[in-house]
Design a protein around this motif. Sequence first.
Motif, PDB file in Angstrom:
ATOM      1  N   ALA A   1       2.097   1.855  -3.475  1.00 23.75           N
ATOM      2  CA  ALA A   1       1.020   2.374  -4.335  1.00 23.75           C
ATOM      3  C   ALA A   1       0.774   3.850  -4.051  1.00 23.75           C
ATOM      4  N   LEU A   2       0.762   4.211  -2.791  1.00 24.83           N
ATOM      5  CA  LEU A   2       0.559   5.621  -2.423  1.00 24.83           C
ATOM      6  C   LEU A   2       1.724   6.479  -2.892  1.00 24.83           C
ATOM      7  N   SER A   3       2.923   5.938  -2.830  1.00 23.52           N
ATOM      8  CA  SER A   3       4.113   6.674  -3.254  1.00 23.52           C
ATOM      9  C   SER A   3       4.047   7.004  -4.742  1.00 23.52           C
ATOM     10  N   LEU A   4       3.536   6.060  -5.528  1.00 23.31           N
ATOM     11  CA  LEU A   4       3.432   6.274  -6.973  1.00 23.31           C
ATOM     12  C   LEU A   4       2.406   7.345  -7.325  1.00 23.31           C
ATOM     13  N   GLN A   5       1.464   7.620  -6.425  1.00 27.65           N
ATOM     14  CA  GLN A   5       0.440   8.631  -6.662  1.00 27.65           C
ATOM     15  C   GLN A   5       0.896  10.032  -6.269  1.00 27.65           C
ATOM     16  N   LEU A   6       2.076  10.130  -5.610  1.00 28.25           N
ATOM     17  CA  LEU A   6       2.551  11.444  -5.186  1.00 28.25           C
ATOM     18  C   LEU A   6       2.956  12.280  -6.389  1.00 28.25           C
ATOM     19  N   PRO A   7       2.837  13.613  -6.252  1.00 31.99           N
ATOM     20  CA  PRO A   7       3.347  14.497  -7.316  1.00 31.99           C
ATOM     21  C   PRO A   7       4.826  14.231  -7.542  1.00 31.99           C
TER      22      PRO A   7
ATOM     23  N   SER B   1       0.831  -1.211   0.000  1.00 35.83           N
ATOM     24  CA  SER B   1       0.000   0.000   0.000  1.00 35.83           C
ATOM     25  C   SER B   1       0.859   1.252   0.000  1.00 35.83           C
TER      26      SER B   1
ATOM     27  N   ALA C   1       7.657  12.650  -4.942  1.00 37.42           N
ATOM     28  CA  ALA C   1       7.979  11.228  -5.067  1.00 37.42           C
ATOM     29  C   ALA C   1       9.472  11.007  -5.017  1.00 37.42           C
TER      30      ALA C   1
END
Length: 454
Positions: A268-274, A265, A278
């Motif tokens: 996955a959250l890291s990949l969604q960061l600007p 998780s 990131a």
Amino acid sequence: MLICLSASHKNSSFDVLEKLSVGANDTAGGILERHPTLVGAVVVATCNRFEAYLDLDEPLGSSPLMAVHAAIDGVSASTGVAVDVLRATLDLVHGSSVAEHLFAVTSGLESVVVGEGEIAGQVRRSLEQARLSRTTSPELERLFQRASQTSRGVKNRTGIGAAGRSLVRLALELAESRITDWAQIRVLLIGTGRYAGASLAALRDLGAEDVRVYSPSGRAHKFATSHQITAVAESGFAIEAAEADLILTCTTADTHVIDAALLRSGRALSLQLPAAEARTLPSCPITDAATEIPRRLIIDLGLPRNVDPDVTDLAGVELLDLETIRIHAPLEELNATSDARLLVGRAARKFSAVAEEQSLAPAVVALRSYIFDILDGEIERARNRGDNSEQTEAALRHLAGVLLHTPMVRSRELAREGEQAAFLTGLDALFDIQVELPAAGSAATIAEIGPAAS
């Protein structure tokens, strides 16, 4: 009678230990003012420990209850820690156990990092402070001097100094073969308790600069502030765990704080960061020594485990737990603590045996005085009858020595067995000699003390 009131990283919170350390210098004197039977006090105060070693001058069979309560009142007055908190926190060590406890403390066996050498100097300086404050006593002097000697013997005769680098450093030594530059890796430290400070110190010694801390109990900010590192909030924990090159866990949580689901998780959250927030992974790869494939390393020092073994199902994740570390650790380092405790126990038994033998010293002196008064009277009567021969006097003195030999041997045997009363009863019945022994409170009376008792 010797007593120790002890608060440490094992039974007390950081906040309480911090408060106790603030007023530590004045505590010994404050304790002695509280009760007339308290004749000596030495206070040992460090960042992870507060202990008051007390010498009670109590007659045989007396309860030390009032003196111990008075000592706790004295600690409270000097430090500002409430009496009820102290009674709930302080462990009570008494009688022959005091020597073994102090010897173990001074040898580093009770430290956050087992075997660390700094504590021996801190104990020595505590005695020096007590001397300056005039709060020590002959029995406490003997106790602390023997503790220093025992510590030196333990260090010289065991591998405790090497083991004192502890599982923390052993684990990092195993990790070192995979890390090319400690200054470039991102470290997540989980926990702020028993091993956290030691872990951070070991990481810094290796050159780690980017260290963040997360606490399941919410203490990360305070720990981070005092150690000048970055705190990780609950909301950012999953991302931080996924982005760290090295995770080192050392928390007392009774559930897993890291598992495969959390790392997935977080990734996955890291990949969604600007893009600006990131992190490009990995920034400084930890490589497998054989294949040079980038790895993420998790070191689990928790007991029970802080990390679910399922993390190794994820590609590139390697787990070093206590079992793995022990397999790779040199055998002599694992045995060092056991060897050290054997030496400490032996030294404590010897110290206690000497103390027990000395406990009957007033009775032995009384018996010898009684016999030699009779002897001197007989020698004087012989001289008055005209017998001034040196042979007669020598024979009488030899006879007195022979007669005293067995009572002297039995006094030491009875004292070591805790049967001082039997010797005193014999003196009274046979010679009408009454002696009151000081400082010999019984262990049974300690049970009355209540919450502070260990």
